[in-house]
Design a protein around this motif. Sequence first.
Motif, PDB file in Angstrom:
ATOM      1  N   ARG A   1      21.999  35.277  68.100  1.00  0.00           N
ATOM      2  CA  ARG A   1      20.552  35.364  68.038  1.00  0.00           C
ATOM      3  C   ARG A   1      20.129  36.745  67.454  1.00  0.00           C
ATOM      4  O   ARG A   1      19.193  36.949  66.659  1.00  0.00           O
ATOM      5  N   GLN A   2      21.014  37.667  67.994  1.00  0.00           N
ATOM      6  CA  GLN A   2      20.621  39.300  67.658  1.00  0.00           C
ATOM      7  C   GLN A   2      20.742  39.260  66.253  1.00  0.00           C
ATOM      8  O   GLN A   2      19.786  40.021  65.360  1.00  0.00           O
ATOM      9  N   HIS A   3      21.814  38.912  65.499  1.00  0.00           N
ATOM     10  CA  HIS A   3      22.092  38.915  64.134  1.00  0.00           C
ATOM     11  C   HIS A   3      21.570  38.026  63.158  1.00  0.00           C
ATOM     12  O   HIS A   3      21.358  38.277  62.089  1.00  0.00           O
ATOM     13  N   LEU A   4      21.641  36.865  63.488  1.00  0.00           N
ATOM     14  CA  LEU A   4      21.376  35.670  62.539  1.00  0.00           C
ATOM     15  C   LEU A   4      20.096  34.890  62.934  1.00  0.00           C
ATOM     16  O   LEU A   4      19.804  33.920  62.309  1.00  0.00           O
ATOM     17  N   ASP A   5      19.447  35.113  63.985  1.00  0.00           N
ATOM     18  CA  ASP A   5      18.482  34.372  64.577  1.00  0.00           C
ATOM     19  C   ASP A   5      18.623  33.004  64.564  1.00  0.00           C
ATOM     20  O   ASP A   5      17.737  32.044  64.387  1.00  0.00           O
ATOM     21  N   ALA A   6      19.627  32.562  65.295  1.00  0.00           N
ATOM     22  CA  ALA A   6      20.099  31.303  65.263  1.00  0.00           C
ATOM     23  C   ALA A   6      21.356  31.143  66.355  1.00  0.00           C
ATOM     24  O   ALA A   6      22.019  32.098  66.654  1.00  0.00           O
ATOM     25  N   MET A   7      21.355  29.854  67.023  1.00  0.00           N
ATOM     26  CA  MET A   7      22.234  29.482  68.047  1.00  0.00           C
ATOM     27  C   MET A   7      23.748  29.150  67.098  1.00  0.00           C
ATOM     28  O   MET A   7      23.429  28.865  66.072  1.00  0.00           O
ATOM     29  N   PRO A   8      24.747  29.503  67.745  1.00  0.00           N
ATOM     30  CA  PRO A   8      25.993  29.388  67.019  1.00  0.00           C
ATOM     31  C   PRO A   8      26.037  27.810  66.283  1.00  0.00           C
ATOM     32  O   PRO A   8      26.481  27.452  65.386  1.00  0.00           O
ATOM     33  N   SER A   9      25.827  26.862  67.157  1.00  0.00           N
ATOM     34  CA  SER A   9      25.809  25.525  66.943  1.00  0.00           C
ATOM     35  C   SER A   9      24.881  25.175  65.963  1.00  0.00           C
ATOM     36  O   SER A   9      25.168  24.344  64.810  1.00  0.00           O
ATOM     37  N   ARG A  10      23.735  25.789  65.819  1.00  0.00           N
ATOM     38  CA  ARG A  10      22.873  25.222  64.772  1.00  0.00           C
ATOM     39  C   ARG A  10      23.160  26.076  63.247  1.00  0.00           C
ATOM     40  O   ARG A  10      22.993  25.262  62.360  1.00  0.00           O
ATOM     41  N   TYR A  11      23.689  27.180  63.465  1.00  0.00           N
ATOM     42  CA  TYR A  11      24.047  28.042  62.416  1.00  0.00           C
ATOM     43  C   TYR A  11      25.282  26.988  61.789  1.00  0.00           C
ATOM     44  O   TYR A  11      25.562  26.908  60.555  1.00  0.00           O
ATOM     45  N   TYR A  12      26.322  26.555  62.511  1.00  0.00           N
ATOM     46  CA  TYR A  12      27.209  25.950  62.060  1.00  0.00           C
ATOM     47  C   TYR A  12      27.012  24.454  61.568  1.00  0.00           C
ATOM     48  O   TYR A  12      27.595  24.236  60.315  1.00  0.00           O
ATOM     49  N   LEU A  13      26.128  23.953  62.298  1.00  0.00           N
ATOM     50  CA  LEU A  13      25.703  22.480  61.547  1.00  0.00           C
ATOM     51  C   LEU A  13      24.954  22.765  60.195  1.00  0.00           C
ATOM     52  O   LEU A  13      25.290  22.228  59.228  1.00  0.00           O
ATOM     53  N   ALA A  14      24.113  23.979  60.013  1.00  0.00           N
ATOM     54  CA  ALA A  14      23.457  24.149  58.642  1.00  0.00           C
ATOM     55  C   ALA A  14      24.603  24.562  57.661  1.00  0.00           C
ATOM     56  O   ALA A  14      24.455  24.366  56.429  1.00  0.00           O
ATOM     57  N   LEU A  15      25.616  25.288  58.021  1.00  0.00           N
ATOM     58  CA  LEU A  15      26.800  25.666  57.402  1.00  0.00           C
ATOM     59  C   LEU A  15      27.394  24.456  56.711  1.00  0.00           C
ATOM     60  O   LEU A  15      27.718  24.357  55.419  1.00  0.00           O
ATOM     61  N   ARG A  16      27.689  23.332  57.508  1.00  0.00           N
ATOM     62  CA  ARG A  16      28.444  22.119  57.201  1.00  0.00           C
ATOM     63  C   ARG A  16      27.353  21.251  56.359  1.00  0.00           C
ATOM     64  O   ARG A  16      28.132  20.755  55.240  1.00  0.00           O
ATOM     65  N   LEU A  17      26.402  21.324  56.682  1.00  0.00           N
ATOM     66  CA  LEU A  17      25.451  20.716  55.772  1.00  0.00           C
ATOM     67  C   LEU A  17      25.276  21.190  54.405  1.00  0.00           C
ATOM     68  O   LEU A  17      25.064  20.534  53.246  1.00  0.00           O
ATOM     69  N   GLU A  18      25.115  22.510  54.055  1.00  0.00           N
ATOM     70  CA  GLU A  18      25.017  23.173  52.843  1.00  0.00           C
ATOM     71  C   GLU A  18      26.306  22.751  51.985  1.00  0.00           C
ATOM     72  O   GLU A  18      26.281  22.570  50.938  1.00  0.00           O
ATOM     73  N   LYS A  19      27.549  22.785  52.800  1.00  0.00           N
ATOM     74  CA  LYS A  19      28.892  22.552  52.007  1.00  0.00           C
ATOM     75  C   LYS A  19      28.763  20.875  51.599  1.00  0.00           C
ATOM     76  O   LYS A  19      29.172  20.787  50.432  1.00  0.00           O
ATOM     77  N   ALA A  20      28.103  20.157  52.383  1.00  0.00           N
ATOM     78  CA  ALA A  20      27.978  18.779  51.951  1.00  0.00           C
ATOM     79  C   ALA A  20      27.028  18.647  50.830  1.00  0.00           C
ATOM     80  O   ALA A  20      27.283  17.866  49.939  1.00  0.00           O
ATOM     81  N   ARG A  21      25.827  19.337  50.732  1.00  0.00           N
ATOM     82  CA  ARG A  21      24.786  19.365  49.853  1.00  0.00           C
ATOM     83  C   ARG A  21      25.734  19.800  48.434  1.00  0.00           C
ATOM     84  O   ARG A  21      25.507  19.239  47.410  1.00  0.00           O
ATOM     85  N   ALA A  22      26.409  20.858  48.504  1.00  0.00           N
ATOM     86  CA  ALA A  22      27.017  21.191  47.371  1.00  0.00           C
ATOM     87  C   ALA A  22      27.849  20.210  46.841  1.00  0.00           C
ATOM     88  O   ALA A  22      28.026  20.230  45.536  1.00  0.00           O
ATOM     89  N   GLN A  23      28.763  19.451  47.512  1.00  0.00           N
ATOM     90  CA  GLN A  23      29.547  18.442  47.109  1.00  0.00           C
ATOM     91  C   GLN A  23      28.826  17.439  46.566  1.00  0.00           C
ATOM     92  O   GLN A  23      29.143  16.772  45.660  1.00  0.00           O
ATOM     93  N   LEU A  24      27.540  17.038  47.208  1.00  0.00           N
ATOM     94  CA  LEU A  24      26.873  15.828  46.681  1.00  0.00           C
ATOM     95  C   LEU A  24      26.194  16.143  45.199  1.00  0.00           C
ATOM     96  O   LEU A  24      26.212  14.926  44.368  1.00  0.00           O
ATOM     97  N   GLN A  25      25.998  17.438  45.013  1.00  0.00           N
ATOM     98  CA  GLN A  25      25.550  17.759  43.729  1.00  0.00           C
ATOM     99  C   GLN A  25      26.668  18.088  42.579  1.00  0.00           C
ATOM    100  O   GLN A  25      26.306  17.922  41.496  1.00  0.00           O
TER     101      GLN A  25
END
Length: 330
Positions: A260-284
């Motif tokens: 929360r202090q450094h990334l303004d996000a909960m670990p689970s939400r940040y991790y999910l966004a990271l996985r989705l960005e990886k997925a989006r890159a592979q889709l493209q």
Amino acid sequence: MANTPSAPVSATTLRVALVLLAPCSLLTLASVLDTLRQANEQEGRLLYQWQTFTHDGRPLRTSSGIELPADDAFSHAVQCDTLIVLADECRAFDGSPLFVSALSSAGRHCRRVVGMGPGVAWLAQAGLLDGYRASINWEIFSTFSEQFERVIPTQNVFELDRNRLTCAGALATVDAMLALIAQDCGADLAERVATHLVAGPLRTSTDRQRIPFVTGPGERHPKLADALHLMESNIEEPLTTDDIAQLVGVSRRQLERIFRQHLDAMPSRYYLALRLEKARAQLQRSSKSVLQIGLACGFTSAAHFSNVYRDHFGVTPREDRRNYQAGREV
């Protein structure tokens, strides 16, 4: 460094004042100038006309060691439609108070104010970002947040909040400048400029900065670096928040507080966004099926992957891939 008009200046020509502060990144400056130049060339008329300023009018040495001339010294009398401040560091210099005063005055009389990288901090010092969202480079996010309480800091790659455009700098500058062109002249021109620049998948103001998981002493919390490394290394079989906390040697509550202090996000939400960005890159960038990509990014089924993807990006994986491919064919 003023651009030489290839067409006469008209009432629709937008005047841009580029304020360069040492050290200034040549990459950031080139990203600004090339997008503006391409907008002019794509339209076949002078949409943008620019001049460069330094605080004292003398040439500026970039962070790459290249010396750049300036058209004039910056002052409160500078008149423009868009004022852009570029800097690689927010480093004080002789005359800083006078410069900040001039920046405040000039910024309040132009149509739009833009800050790139640590140039955003100069805008904040001038009071030009009070009450606005601002994209803050991850390296200065914590200190900026503490110093400028009236600014709403984010870690998105750029922010376009009313007539304030701020950007984390470096390659994100192209994304920000394309958003600026779209705001001025429409999305069609911005797409044409992006195509000519061979820009990759365009990022929007909702895309977050990529935070490196290896940092120097004192730059960020070392436990955060370890946690991010674990997330990056475990995409196909995601770890739980409890697993990550245990592996980095902190409690779950401590880990959540650090995120929360450094990334303004909960670990689970940040991790999910990271996985989705990886997925989006592979889709493209690959021909793998949606199911294959979903499984490779830690989702248990195509339906689950599609639902989470749509919640995050606003489109399903298939729709996103189709839209991306259609954009490349234009």
